[in-house]
Design a protein around this motif. Structure first.
Motif, short mmCIF file in Angstrom:
data_model
loop_
_atom_site.label_atom_id
_atom_site.label_comp_id
_atom_site.label_asym_id
_atom_site.label_seq_id
_atom_site.Cartn_x
_atom_site.Cartn_y
_atom_site.Cartn_z
N ALA A 15 -4.82 35.39 -32.90
CA ALA A 15 -3.33 35.41 -31.68
C ALA A 15 -3.69 35.97 -30.81
CB ALA A 15 -2.40 35.13 -32.46
N LYS A 16 -3.38 37.62 -31.38
CA LYS A 16 -3.71 38.16 -30.05
C LYS A 16 -4.41 39.28 -30.20
CE LYS A 16 1.05 37.85 -29.06
NZ LYS A 16 1.98 37.44 -28.56
N SER A 17 -5.69 39.42 -30.70
CA SER A 17 -6.84 40.57 -29.89
C SER A 17 -7.87 39.71 -29.37
CB SER A 17 -6.98 41.24 -31.94
OG SER A 17 -8.02 39.86 -32.36
N THR A 18 -8.82 40.71 -28.78
CA THR A 18 -9.68 41.57 -27.71
C THR A 18 -10.97 40.69 -28.39
OG1 THR A 18 -9.75 42.93 -27.07
CG2 THR A 18 -8.46 41.59 -25.65
N SER A 19 -11.81 40.78 -28.45
CA SER A 19 -13.22 40.50 -28.23
C SER A 19 -13.34 41.66 -29.22
CB SER A 19 -14.45 39.46 -27.85
OG SER A 19 -13.94 40.15 -26.23
N ASN A 20 -13.30 42.98 -28.33
CA ASN A 20 -13.65 44.19 -28.38
C ASN A 20 -13.30 44.90 -29.03
OD1 ASN A 20 -11.98 44.88 -26.03
ND2 ASN A 20 -12.96 45.57 -24.99
N GLU A 21 -12.10 44.64 -30.04
CA GLU A 21 -10.49 45.45 -30.60
C GLU A 21 -10.68 44.46 -31.55
OE1 GLU A 21 -6.50 43.78 -28.05
OE2 GLU A 21 -7.42 45.56 -28.29
N ILE A 22 -9.96 45.49 -32.91
CA ILE A 22 -8.88 44.95 -34.18
C ILE A 22 -8.03 45.33 -34.31
CG2 ILE A 22 -11.80 45.33 -35.18
CD1 ILE A 22 -10.73 47.40 -36.56
N LEU A 23 -7.62 44.73 -35.41
CA LEU A 23 -6.02 45.12 -35.35
C LEU A 23 -5.89 45.52 -36.64
CD1 LEU A 23 -4.11 42.12 -33.51
CD2 LEU A 23 -4.19 44.61 -33.04
N VAL A 24 -4.76 46.89 -36.59
CA VAL A 24 -5.17 47.99 -37.61
C VAL A 24 -4.00 47.22 -38.75
CG1 VAL A 24 -4.68 50.20 -38.98
CG2 VAL A 24 -6.67 49.06 -36.82
N PHE A 74 -1.66 47.28 -34.77
CA PHE A 74 -1.61 48.46 -33.90
C PHE A 74 -3.47 48.42 -33.91
CE2 PHE A 74 1.99 50.56 -35.27
CZ PHE A 74 2.52 51.01 -34.76
N PRO A 75 -3.71 47.82 -32.38
CA PRO A 75 -4.89 47.36 -31.82
C PRO A 75 -5.84 49.17 -31.55
CG PRO A 75 -3.03 47.39 -29.89
CD PRO A 75 -2.57 47.95 -31.01
N GLN A 76 -6.96 48.88 -32.04
CA GLN A 76 -8.55 49.62 -31.87
C GLN A 76 -9.27 49.14 -31.02
OE1 GLN A 76 -7.87 51.54 -35.71
NE2 GLN A 76 -6.87 53.26 -35.10
N SER A 77 -10.31 49.82 -31.30
CA SER A 77 -11.04 49.34 -30.36
C SER A 77 -12.05 48.69 -31.39
CB SER A 77 -11.70 50.43 -29.25
OG SER A 77 -13.17 50.38 -28.63
#
Length: 79
Positions: A15-24, A74-77
């Motif tokens: 639902a929230k991440s973009t194609s260049n990030e992951i959620l930790v 937490f989003p990370q690249s």
């Protein structure tokens, strides 16, 4: 409980991440605060205030209050 957390992780990621990030997923301990955790998980090129706002948005937070035992994403690249 693991199945619930795993399901929550995939729902939030989709639902929230973009194609260049992951959620930790980060488990909140006593004494944790959003500023320090955000400084740990953000990159050096992002304004910490913008990153905190993004974390709050991803986790549907109304204020910066954290409770031990909560799990925040937490989003990370991914690069």
């Amino acid at each position: 409980m693991t199945a619930i957390l795993t399901s929550m992780f995939f729902i939030v990621v989709n639902a929230k991440s973009t194609s260049n990030e992951i959620l930790v997923p980060v488990y909140i301990d006593h004494g944790d605060n959003l500023w320090d955790l955000s400084a740990k998980y953000s990159d050096n090129h992002t304004d910490i205030r913008n990153y905190i706002h993004k974390v709050m948005d991803i986790n549907n937070m109304k204020d910066v209050t954290l409770h031990p035992g909560d799990v925040l994403m937490f989003p990370q690249s991914s690069n």
